[in-house]
Structure formats: structure tokens, C-alpha cells
Design an enzyme around this catalytic site. Structure first.
Site, PDB file in Angstrom:
ATOM      1  N   CYS A   2       0.822  -1.202   0.000  1.00  0.00           N
ATOM      2  CA  CYS A   2       0.000   0.000   0.000  1.00  0.00           C
ATOM      3  C   CYS A   2       0.864   1.264   0.000  1.00  0.00           C
ATOM      4  O   CYS A   2       1.959   1.288   0.568  1.00  0.00           O
ATOM      5  CB  CYS A   2      -0.866   0.047   1.257  1.00  0.00           C
ATOM      6  SG  CYS A   2      -1.839  -1.429   1.474  1.00  0.00           S
ATOM      7  N   ARG A  28       4.613   0.785  -6.270  1.00  0.00           N
ATOM      8  CA  ARG A  28       4.710  -0.092  -5.106  1.00  0.00           C
ATOM      9  C   ARG A  28       3.848  -1.347  -5.275  1.00  0.00           C
ATOM     10  O   ARG A  28       4.073  -2.340  -4.574  1.00  0.00           O
ATOM     11  CB  ARG A  28       4.253   0.649  -3.836  1.00  0.00           C
ATOM     12  CG  ARG A  28       5.167   1.800  -3.473  1.00  0.00           C
ATOM     13  CD  ARG A  28       4.536   2.674  -2.409  1.00  0.00           C
ATOM     14  NE  ARG A  28       4.397   2.013  -1.131  1.00  0.00           N
ATOM     15  CZ  ARG A  28       5.351   1.934  -0.204  1.00  0.00           C
ATOM     16  NH1 ARG A  28       6.519   2.489  -0.434  1.00  0.00           N
ATOM     17  NH2 ARG A  28       5.130   1.326   0.941  1.00  0.00           N
ATOM     18  N   TRP A  75      -2.784  -2.706  -1.620  1.00  0.00           N
ATOM     19  CA  TRP A  75      -2.308  -4.030  -2.030  1.00  0.00           C
ATOM     20  C   TRP A  75      -2.926  -4.977  -1.004  1.00  0.00           C
ATOM     21  O   TRP A  75      -2.532  -4.982   0.165  1.00  0.00           O
ATOM     22  CB  TRP A  75      -0.778  -4.073  -1.983  1.00  0.00           C
ATOM     23  CG  TRP A  75      -0.179  -5.320  -2.527  1.00  0.00           C
ATOM     24  CD1 TRP A  75       0.062  -5.600  -3.845  1.00  0.00           C
ATOM     25  CD2 TRP A  75       0.301  -6.450  -1.777  1.00  0.00           C
ATOM     26  NE1 TRP A  75       0.646  -6.842  -3.951  1.00  0.00           N
ATOM     27  CE2 TRP A  75       0.803  -7.382  -2.711  1.00  0.00           C
ATOM     28  CE3 TRP A  75       0.345  -6.768  -0.421  1.00  0.00           C
ATOM     29  CZ2 TRP A  75       1.345  -8.601  -2.328  1.00  0.00           C
ATOM     30  CZ3 TRP A  75       0.888  -7.987  -0.046  1.00  0.00           C
ATOM     31  CH2 TRP A  75       1.379  -8.881  -0.998  1.00  0.00           C
ATOM     32  N   ASN A  99      -1.112   1.580   5.838  1.00  0.00           N
ATOM     33  CA  ASN A  99      -0.209   0.641   5.161  1.00  0.00           C
ATOM     34  C   ASN A  99       0.361  -0.264   6.242  1.00  0.00           C
ATOM     35  O   ASN A  99       0.721   0.218   7.307  1.00  0.00           O
ATOM     36  CB  ASN A  99       0.917   1.437   4.478  1.00  0.00           C
ATOM     37  CG  ASN A  99       2.074   0.559   4.041  1.00  0.00           C
ATOM     38  OD1 ASN A  99       1.890  -0.614   3.740  1.00  0.00           O
ATOM     39  ND2 ASN A  99       3.275   1.113   4.018  1.00  0.00           N
ATOM     40  N   GLY A 100       0.413  -1.588   5.983  1.00  0.00           N
ATOM     41  CA  GLY A 100       0.965  -2.501   6.990  1.00  0.00           C
ATOM     42  C   GLY A 100      -0.142  -3.358   7.575  1.00  0.00           C
ATOM     43  O   GLY A 100      -1.241  -3.446   7.017  1.00  0.00           O
ATOM     44  N   GLU A 476      17.755 -16.505 -10.511  1.00  0.00           N
ATOM     45  CA  GLU A 476      17.297 -15.135 -10.783  1.00  0.00           C
ATOM     46  C   GLU A 476      16.567 -15.062 -12.130  1.00  0.00           C
ATOM     47  O   GLU A 476      15.529 -14.392 -12.250  1.00  0.00           O
ATOM     48  CB  GLU A 476      18.509 -14.186 -10.737  1.00  0.00           C
ATOM     49  CG  GLU A 476      18.276 -12.762 -11.213  1.00  0.00           C
ATOM     50  CD  GLU A 476      17.263 -11.972 -10.384  1.00  0.00           C
ATOM     51  OE1 GLU A 476      16.721 -12.504  -9.404  1.00  0.00           O
ATOM     52  OE2 GLU A 476      16.988 -10.824 -10.761  1.00  0.00           O
ATOM     53  N   LYS A 480      12.777 -13.872 -12.536  1.00  0.00           N
ATOM     54  CA  LYS A 480      12.438 -12.724 -13.393  1.00  0.00           C
ATOM     55  C   LYS A 480      11.345 -13.088 -14.380  1.00  0.00           C
ATOM     56  O   LYS A 480      10.370 -12.376 -14.542  1.00  0.00           O
ATOM     57  CB  LYS A 480      13.694 -12.339 -14.155  1.00  0.00           C
ATOM     58  CG  LYS A 480      14.314 -11.047 -14.168  1.00  0.00           C
ATOM     59  CD  LYS A 480      14.475 -10.041 -13.150  1.00  0.00           C
ATOM     60  CE  LYS A 480      13.803 -10.109 -11.843  1.00  0.00           C
ATOM     61  NZ  LYS A 480      14.553  -9.548 -10.761  1.00  0.00           N
ATOM     62  N   GLU A 483       7.911 -13.762 -12.655  1.00  0.00           N
ATOM     63  CA  GLU A 483       7.169 -12.648 -12.059  1.00  0.00           C
ATOM     64  C   GLU A 483       6.572 -11.699 -13.088  1.00  0.00           C
ATOM     65  O   GLU A 483       5.528 -11.110 -12.840  1.00  0.00           O
ATOM     66  CB  GLU A 483       7.977 -11.900 -10.988  1.00  0.00           C
ATOM     67  CG  GLU A 483       9.135 -11.059 -11.458  1.00  0.00           C
ATOM     68  CD  GLU A 483       9.780 -10.276 -10.311  1.00  0.00           C
ATOM     69  OE1 GLU A 483      10.978 -10.025 -10.384  1.00  0.00           O
ATOM     70  OE2 GLU A 483       9.087  -9.907  -9.341  1.00  0.00           O
ATOM     71  N   HIS A 499      18.773 -35.487 -10.731  1.00  0.00           N
ATOM     72  CA  HIS A 499      18.252 -35.985  -9.453  1.00  0.00           C
ATOM     73  C   HIS A 499      16.757 -35.708  -9.291  1.00  0.00           C
ATOM     74  O   HIS A 499      16.246 -35.735  -8.178  1.00  0.00           O
ATOM     75  CB  HIS A 499      19.043 -35.366  -8.295  1.00  0.00           C
ATOM     76  CG  HIS A 499      20.496 -35.729  -8.340  1.00  0.00           C
ATOM     77  ND1 HIS A 499      20.957 -37.006  -8.115  1.00  0.00           N
ATOM     78  CD2 HIS A 499      21.591 -34.981  -8.648  1.00  0.00           C
ATOM     79  CE1 HIS A 499      22.277 -37.030  -8.247  1.00  0.00           C
ATOM     80  NE2 HIS A 499      22.685 -35.815  -8.573  1.00  0.00           N
ATOM     81  N   LYS A 596       6.347  -3.680  -4.953  1.00  0.00           N
ATOM     82  CA  LYS A 596       7.765  -3.318  -5.044  1.00  0.00           C
ATOM     83  C   LYS A 596       8.413  -3.349  -3.665  1.00  0.00           C
ATOM     84  O   LYS A 596       9.544  -3.780  -3.509  1.00  0.00           O
ATOM     85  CB  LYS A 596       7.890  -1.915  -5.656  1.00  0.00           C
ATOM     86  CG  LYS A 596       9.325  -1.435  -5.849  1.00  0.00           C
ATOM     87  CD  LYS A 596      10.024  -2.257  -6.905  1.00  0.00           C
ATOM     88  CE  LYS A 596      11.480  -1.878  -7.079  1.00  0.00           C
ATOM     89  NZ  LYS A 596      12.197  -2.933  -7.829  1.00  0.00           N
TER      90      LYS A 596
HETATM   91  O1  M6R Z   1      13.580  -4.427  -1.549  1.00  0.00           O
HETATM   92  P1  M6R Z   1      14.171  -5.806  -1.394  1.00  0.00           P
HETATM   93  O2  M6R Z   1      15.430  -5.997  -2.169  1.00  0.00           O
HETATM   94  O3  M6R Z   1      14.325  -6.199   0.034  1.00  0.00           O
HETATM   95  O4  M6R Z   1      13.086  -6.766  -2.035  1.00  0.00           O
HETATM   96  C1  M6R Z   1      13.223  -8.157  -1.985  1.00  0.00           C
HETATM   97  C2  M6R Z   1      12.296  -8.836  -2.931  1.00  0.00           C
HETATM   98  O5  M6R Z   1      10.957  -8.514  -2.612  1.00  0.00           O
HETATM   99  C3  M6R Z   1      12.544  -8.436  -4.387  1.00  0.00           C
HETATM  100  O6  M6R Z   1      13.852  -8.679  -4.767  1.00  0.00           O
HETATM  101  C4  M6R Z   1      11.606  -9.219  -5.328  1.00  0.00           C
HETATM  102  O7  M6R Z   1      11.930 -10.570  -5.318  1.00  0.00           O
HETATM  103  C5  M6R Z   1      11.676  -8.627  -6.733  1.00  0.00           C
HETATM  104  N1  M6R Z   1      10.357  -8.372  -7.215  1.00  0.00           N
HETATM  105  C6  M6R Z   1      12.384  -9.490  -7.720  1.00  0.00           C
HETATM  106  O8  M6R Z   1      12.425  -8.927  -8.984  1.00  0.00           O
END
Ligand code: M6R
Length: 601
Positions: A2, A28, A75, A99-100, A476, A480, A483, A499, A596
Site C-alpha cells: 500500500c 509499489r 495491495w 499501510n501494513g 534469478e 524474473k 514474475e 536428481h 515493489k
Molecule cells: O527491496 P528488497 O530488495 O528487500 O526486495 C526483496 C524482494 O521482494 C525483491 O527482490 C523481489 O523478489 C523482486 N520483485 C524481484 O524482482
């Protein structure tokens, strides 16, 4: 997560700045949005499921002109995505945005229900809303109502509240979630981050946890949760921040941020040419046990660092996902150094791990991109990644920035402790200082990656493979692509394929192989790839060595020393994910369900 904003102004048009700030907070991640203003001393509130543009359309013919109001991007955490659950929430007396999480909302709800309050939403927010309302109804002042309510509430959150009949009063609370207060000649503004308000304020206060801010007739007063006054410390707002949140001609923030990586790495190479001094000053060379804690992409940066620690030093490095680490209750002592990596500096799990480590007297350092973020505030020392605001939800430039900082730090430790051949350190440092030529070469060939992406977009499942320091890049790459393109993808160390995961390989499986020929395990990775080919898997190999294997597609990389594989090979996996998502027409910068800055555990 949020985003919240509240504006008290000398002018009568806060609604425009509230909507613009909400648009700046869109990155965000959110699913619904709303605005509430005080109009003729009454609360006027409008909410939508959807985007800020939908909210703009909804209010286009509503007169929201006012000198005070709040806004929110939600969110969903508690309750479905609908307008009832969207914020602001309001009663006869107050309206608030949150927020939270209010962890004990159920308990508070039961108590308030007994007193006659009727809960209409599925949110945790109504608990704090009705608590404050209760104290206002009893005749307490707005500030005392907030202070009394906070005594009952458990959780990490931020609030902005306006009060019926007080058209010049707004209260904000920061307790574990980010909140800043900004001011200009006309406005006082509360918001979730400074970037979103950098155009409309000149000075800002970075609130600390348990700070309450009261804005009354443009005067800003800070209090602790007991009501004791606190001195406010203002910082000048960097006006360039508002330029950094433009797309600068790129179609997407993600593409802009991928393209900015050479500039970011160049900055880091010069900003950290004194790394040995920092290590000495901070006495970071005395530790033989290092724990890295992070989430998502930042966690993968930690996994790469483990390979580097083990190769270049005798330090024992353990890497944990923060959500696991903070409840592991690991018996830490002063022999450990804990490193928390976080782009946002606000990730709740990482922050909780940092606080846990600190509570045991352990030295903590952060690697963050956002100065004055919670992790920056809490850690004993912070390395900044100086990448500028990262707006795309998929982290790109901050990943390579984290890797660059980590490598420089680890090479610095190796040099101080005399644990690696000096010539090797010099060679890697030299190659790192010139890696941008190679990154630019990859960026200049992105049309070839776009062609490969066209082919990849038809698959529903993908496996990414790499060995040694390319293994975290496989993880990674898979993160990527999943997501932002919603293709189901998993990363494996190529040696693990046989395995289990090999059972998944058939003519419907896409397999992306990351193999730098300067790695001592290059040939082993190629053998693992042959296993895939033999089972009709569809292979794309990202490698510097040109191969000519029937039905295998390739992106040819510049040659690079193996120790820098993670930084250079991150670029094509980012680009591949981007172009696959583009091909599939997804919302690349704001993928569904994701945020974010993940400020809830
Ligand atoms: O702000 P942070 O680096 O702590 O965030 C960690 C993860 O939420 C962040 O890396 C997330 O996995 C990304 N969306 C990946 O692209």
C-alpha cells in the site's frame, strides 16, 4: 504494498496533488485506490478497484476541491479486492489510510463489537479506525485519541488520519512501515516515500519508528507514542528525484533500469574505490562468520556472494531467506557479522531479521538502495548501491549493483587478510572496471534476445540451469521470467537436473542454460544440457562459446573472466524476461499480485 498520502494545504486543490502522488506511488504495487477530503467539514470519499486513472475518471465530475485530504493505493492483505475493502476508511468522525498490518485486529474487533461497533469490511484497518473513533466520541482530542489507540495495537504499519470538523488538522503515525513528512510554502504532506512527493515539497522529515506527526495549521509537531514532543529534523529534498522517476523515453521502467546498469556500475566503481578504508574504519575484517539475509532477488545476490566469499576468503558465509531466518532463532554471538541486502531497505522480513540480530548484540550492516530507509536507519553501517530509484517491480539494476558492492567488499576483505593471490584480485578489479564495455555489447544486441523471446513466449514451463556462480543467475532468471511473464519457471543447479527435474523435460519444456566457457564446470554444464537435448527439451544457451548443435538456440556473450559471470550474465536473463513479457502483453512494470516494497511479513 500500500501507498499512503495526506496533504494539508493553504490552497483549496489538494485533490490534484493527492491523485498525482498516488500515481507516483503506483510502482509499489496495488489493486484498488481511493481518496477522501474534508468538504464543508464533512468527509467525502471515493474509491475504485483498478488503477489511478480509473480513480481520476471516477472523480472527474465530483467536486473534491479542499484544503485537506488523504489518498491510498491498496495491495490487498486482509480481505478481497473490492471497493468496500479499499481505503480510505471512515466513520462519522474520522477518515484514515493505512499501510501494513494490525496483527491483533481480531482481538480489537471482538472488544469493539461488544461496544456496539459494526464492522463492514474484511480489513484489519477497521480495528484501528473504530478504536480512534471510540476515543474521539468520548471527547478526547484527536492526538490523545491516536495515542490511546496505539496502546492497544500490535503490528507494523503507517497511518494518515483526518478529522471531521478540523479542516486544518492531520495526524500521521509511523510504526514499522515507511512514512515521511514533507513541506513547501503551500503544503504539508505525509507520504510513504520521498520520491513520490519530491516535486511538491522542499524539505522532508524521515520519521522514525513510533513517531506521531501532528500537522495543525501548517505547523508540524512530532511526538513519541507517549505524547512527549520530539525535535523534527528536516533534510532538503533532492529535486532530481522527480526526474529519476520518469521513463526518459523508454517504453517501460524495467527496460530503462536494465539500460542504466553500465552507469550504475561506473558510479559504484568510483564510489567504492576506498572500500579498504571503509572496511578498516568499520572494523569489518575481524569476522570469520558472515550471515547474509535477504529476500527474492536480493537473496540471490547473497547466494552469489557466498561463492565469492568461499573462493576469495576463509570466511564462513551462510545465506538465508529473511522470512526463514528471523524465526530460526539462530544462536548468534559477537563473532558473527550479519549483512542484510535490500533494494528498498523496507522489506519487513529482512528488517525483522536485522532487529533480531541487533537484539543479540551482533554487528549488522545493510546493503540498500534507499538512503534513510528503515534498514539504513537500523543497521550499524550501510553500503548504498547508488542505483537511483528502481520503479519496475522486477529488480534489475539493483541486483547488479548489489553484486558489484558485494564483490568489491569481498575483494577488499581478501586483500586486507592476504587470503588471495594479489594478481588475481587486481585482474578481477581491472575486469570489473571495464565490464561496462561488455554490458553495452549485450545491450546493443537486445534485438537478438527479442527474437529468442518470441520463441520462448509460447512455453508454459521453463527450467533455468547454471552451475557454481551461474546457479544463482539461473534462479534469478527463473524468478524474473515468472514474475513478469507468468510462465512457470524454476532454476536448478545443472548438476541437480538428473536428481529429479529431468523427469519434467519433454518437447514442451523450455530450458535456458547459462554457461560461461571460462568456468571450470563449463563442460559439465554442457553435458547436463545434452541430457536435456536427448529428451527433446527446447534449449536456449547463453554462453560466450559459439556452439553448433541442432535445434539449440543461442545468445552469444562477450568473453569474461568466470568470477564476473554473475554480473554480466544477469543482463541477458533480465532482457529475456522483459521481451517474453512484452511478447505476452503483460503489465511488465506492475505485475499482478506483486509489490515493489514488501512491508508486511
Ligand atoms: O527491496 P528488497 O530488495 O528487500 O526486495 C526483496 C524482494 O521482494 C525483491 O527482490 C523481489 O523478489 C523482486 N520483485 C524481484 O524482482
Amino acid at each position: 504494498m500500500c501507498g499512503i498520502v495526506g496533504i494539508a494545504s493553504k490552497r483549496q486543490d489538494v485533490e490534484n496533488d493527492i491523485l498525482n502522488t498516488l500515481a507516483n506511488l503506483e510502482y509499489r504495487g496495488y489493486d484498488s485506490a481511493g481518496i477522501a477530503v474534508l468538504k464543508n467539514n464533512n468527509i467525502l470519499c471515493k474509491k475504485v478497484v483498478g488503477k489511478i486513472n480509473d480513480l481520476r475518471n471516477l472523480v472527474s465530475d465530483v467536486d473534491l476541491s479542499s484544503s485537506i485530504g488523504i489518498g491510498h493505493t491498496r495491495w490487498a492483505t486482509h480481505g478481497a479486492v473490492n471497493t468496500l475493502n479499499a481505503h480510505p476508511h471512515f466513520t462519522e468522525n474520522i477518515a484514515l489510510v493505512h499501510n501494513g498490518i494490525i496483527e491483533n485486529y481480531d482481538e480489537i474487533k471482538s472488544e469493539l463489537q461488544k461496544e456496539g461497533y459494526v464492522f463492514k469490511t474484511e480489513t484489519d484497518t477497521e480495528a484501528i479506525l473504530f478504536l480512534i473513533d471510540k476515543y474521539i466520541s468520548k471527547g478526547l482530542s484527536p492526538l490523545d485519541s491516536v495515542i490511546n489507540s496505539l496502546k492497544h495495537v500490535v503490528g507494523a504499519f503507517a497511518l494518515a488520519i483526518i478529522f471531521k470538523n478540523y479542516n486544518d488538522l492531520m495526524i500521521g503515525v509511523k510504526k514499522g512501515a515507511p512514512l515521511v513528512v514533507g513541506k513547501s510554502d503551500n503544503h504539508v504532506v505525509i507520504a510513504s516515500d520521498v520520491t513520490s512527493i519530491s516535486k511538491i515539497v522542499d524539505d522532508v522529515i524521515y520519521l522514525k519508528d513510533e513517531n506521531i506527526v501532528q500537522i495543525k495549521s501548517s505547523e508540524i509537531e512530532l511526538f513519541d507514542t507517549k505524547g512527549n514532543p520530539i525535535k523534527a529534523e528536516f533534510t532538503k529534498v533532492q529535486k532530481s528525484l522527480s526526474n529519476d522517476i520518469n521513463k526518459n523515453g523508454y517504453s517501460h521502467y524495467m527496460l530503462k533500469e536494465i539500460s542504466e546498469q553500465p552507469m550504475v556500475i561506473e558510479n559504484l566503481n568510483s564510489n567504492y574505490n576506498n572500500i579498504i578504508e571503509i572496511i578498516n574504519e568499520q572494523k569489518l575484517d575481524i569476522y570469520k562468520k558472515i550471515i547474509i539475509v535477504a529476500c527474492g532477488t536480493s537473496y540471490y545476490a547473497g547466494l552469489v556472494a557466498k561463492y565469492w566469499f568461499e573462493k576469495f576468503t576463509t570466511i564462513d558465509c551462510m545465506v538465508y531467506t529473511a522470512s526463514e531466518f528471523c524465526y530460526l532463532k539462530k544462536r548468534l554471538n559477537k563473532d558473527y557479522l550479519v549483512i542484510c541486502i535490500s533494494q528498498s531497505g523496507e522489506t519487513a522480513d529482512t528488517l525483522a531479521s536485522l532487529k533480531y540480530s541487533k537484539s543479540l548484540g551482533v554487528k549488522t550492516i545493510g546493503i540498500v538502495n534507499v538512503p534513510k530507509s528503515s534498514i539504513d536507519n537500523e543497521a550499524d553501517y550501510c553500503f548504498y548501491t547508488f542505483a537511483g530509484p528502481e520503479i519496475g517491480v522486477a529488480s534489475t539494476k539493483c541486483f547488479t549493483a548489489q553484486l558489484t558492492v558485494l564483490l568489491k567488499f569481498i575483494l577488499g576483505l581478501a586483500e586486507i587478510n592476504n587470503e588471495t593471490d594479489h594478481d588475481l584480485i587486481s585482474k578481477i578489479s581491472y575486469e570489473l572496471s571495464s565490464i561496462n564495455d561488455k554490458i553495452n555489447e549485450v545491450l546493443s544486441k537486445q534485438s537478438l534476445i527479442a527474437e529468442l523471446a518470441e520463441y520462448c513466449a509460447k512455453f508454459k514451463n521453463a527450467i533455468y540451469l547454471g552451475r557454481q556462480n551461474a546457479y544463482p543467475i539461473a534462479l534469478e532468471g527463473a524468478l524474473k521470467i515468472k514474475e513478469i511473464s507468468y510462465i512457470h519457471a524454476e532454476g536448478y543447479s545443472a548438476g541437480e537436473l538428473k536428481h529429479g527435474p529431468l523427469a519434467l523435460v519433454d518437447e514442451n519444456m523450455l530450458v535456458v542454460v547459462i554457461a560461461n566457457s571460462t568456468s571450470e564446470v563449463y563442460l559439465k554444464t554442457i553435458s547436463n544440457m545434452e541430457n536435456v537435448i536427448a529428451r527433446n527439451g527446447n534449449v536456449i544457451i547463453i554462453s560466450d562459446k559459439k556452439l553448433d548443435i541442432k535445434n539449440v538456440k543461442q545468445f552469444v556473450m562477450p568473453s569474461i573472466i568466470d568470477d564476473l559471470t554473475p554480473i554480466l550474465y544477469a543482463i541477458p536473463v533480465q532482457l529475456l524476461a522483459f521481451y517474453v513479457a512484452k511478447e505476452k502483453g503483460t503489465d511488465i512494470d506492475k505485475p499482478r499480485n506483486l509489490a515493489k516494497s514488501v512491508t508486511v511479513e
